[in-house]
Design a protein around this motif. Sequence first.
Motif, short mmCIF file in Angstrom:
data_model
loop_
_atom_site.label_atom_id
_atom_site.label_comp_id
_atom_site.label_asym_id
_atom_site.label_seq_id
_atom_site.Cartn_x
_atom_site.Cartn_y
_atom_site.Cartn_z
N ASN A 87 0.82 -1.21 0.00
CA ASN A 87 0.00 0.00 0.00
C ASN A 87 0.85 1.27 0.00
OD1 ASN A 87 -2.90 -1.11 0.37
ND2 ASN A 87 -1.70 -2.17 1.93
N ASN A 108 -0.49 -4.15 -3.52
CA ASN A 108 -1.17 -2.87 -3.73
C ASN A 108 -0.18 -1.72 -3.91
OD1 ASN A 108 -3.45 -1.40 -4.20
ND2 ASN A 108 -3.99 -1.11 -2.06
N ARG A 132 -2.23 -7.49 -6.27
CA ARG A 132 -2.88 -6.17 -6.40
C ARG A 132 -1.91 -5.11 -6.92
NH1 ARG A 132 -6.70 -5.40 -1.03
NH2 ARG A 132 -8.13 -7.11 -1.44
N TYR A 380 -8.16 3.21 -1.43
CA TYR A 380 -7.28 2.85 -2.53
C TYR A 380 -8.15 2.42 -3.72
CZ TYR A 380 -3.39 3.13 0.64
OH TYR A 380 -2.46 3.59 1.53
N MET A 383 -7.20 0.41 -7.50
CA MET A 383 -7.02 -1.00 -7.78
C MET A 383 -8.37 -1.71 -7.79
SD MET A 383 -3.85 -1.12 -8.19
CE MET A 383 -3.76 -2.90 -8.37
#
Length: 430
Positions: A87, A108, A132, A380, A383
């Motif tokens: 992330n 991510n 991701r 987020y 994605m």
Amino acid sequence: MEYQILNTSTCLLVLLVFIPTGLGICPSSCKCSGNDRNVDCSGRNLTVLPQGLQDNLTYLNLSFNQFVDLDHQLTRFTNLRTLDISNNWLKNVPAHLPKSLWELYATNNNIKVLQKLDTAYQWNLRVLDVSRNMVERAVLINNTLSSLKFLNLSSNKLWTVPTNMPYNIETVDLSNNFLSQILPGTLVRLQHLTSLYLHNNKFSYIPDKAFDQLSQLQVITLYNNPWSCSDNQNIPYVLQWVQGTAARVVGAPCAEQPWASTAPAPAWPTALDSSPMIKGTKAADREASAAAPEPTKATKTHKQFKAKDVPPLATQRQPALFPGTERPPPRSPAGPQEAAATRTILVQASAEGNASLAPATGASTTPMTLSITSGMPTNYPKMPQSTTATFRKEEATPSAPDARVPSRASRWRAGLLWLALLHAVAVARD
């Protein structure tokens, strides 16, 4: 005499300045434990590494920050076992990561290519999660990643199943990609593979003999693929393999075709009942089947499960595949989260399966969670929603999470400060 006292005081002040630096002080923007060797800097909007990180870290959590580039910045942590850089805004796996890593979580981010040098020298790596992202190509070098057990490349943009996957790997998650082909020989060496997730892809058929060498396979997911059920030349292989395999097939191809309902439904192999990876999914199936009506004989098929009949992939708790490193649980930033389709099933299994991975020092293994979750944080949105699988260690939540325990460096600092003050008082009296 006064000169000796003054010299001693000077030495104490020098020690007061340099010894805490050598021992390490927890950065103000992070939370530390284990003599400041386990550091959690997640959710701090960091763009650069915080000052004060000691070189002998074993766990570092940099998730939910604003990092764009970490190349060459983590090499000095030569004792690091677990690194979480999920992330963030990273465009690639950081270059020159320490070779001591056991677990790398980079989910991510904005990673587009998994380069061969990203993993070329990671002989100790056991968990690699690059889910991701936007990975279109994953380049792995043959005979590298010899310790890898878990590979997660789900929710990316892969078109072809990666080749040269390590022969010791046990779990591979390639779900939620654009996979449409498996090159010859891709899966031949994976004789230790127990779990293969291929759902939500673009497969229309499976090439001949692609799955023939997966002798240890216990579960495979094939649902939500556009199978060409009318292709009499290419589709028969996977249909015959499904009928003959001992593995549990979730979402068998062409399950609604007329020929799919004529096969008998033999009993499940008893050898799979002892597997911790299967116990959780079988328990979830038993719960779902208890509330559902008994299917008729015409619709009962051999290990064929439609996606709509299968409950969401459940969270499975099982003994860790690897020794623990006192990793604290990863924290996520405060804020609304999307509803995640998760279930938690406690699995009891013997420790014999993990004995081969125990270190020479005899350290006990730490429980780990395989979390397969559908959904993602709403903060987020770039994605797509996906199903990912990540490992994380379980530890008891402390009663006062914000309470700071004085570290060894702090105690040294306080003691040296008192000694310096005593010498200053002695000099003043003389």
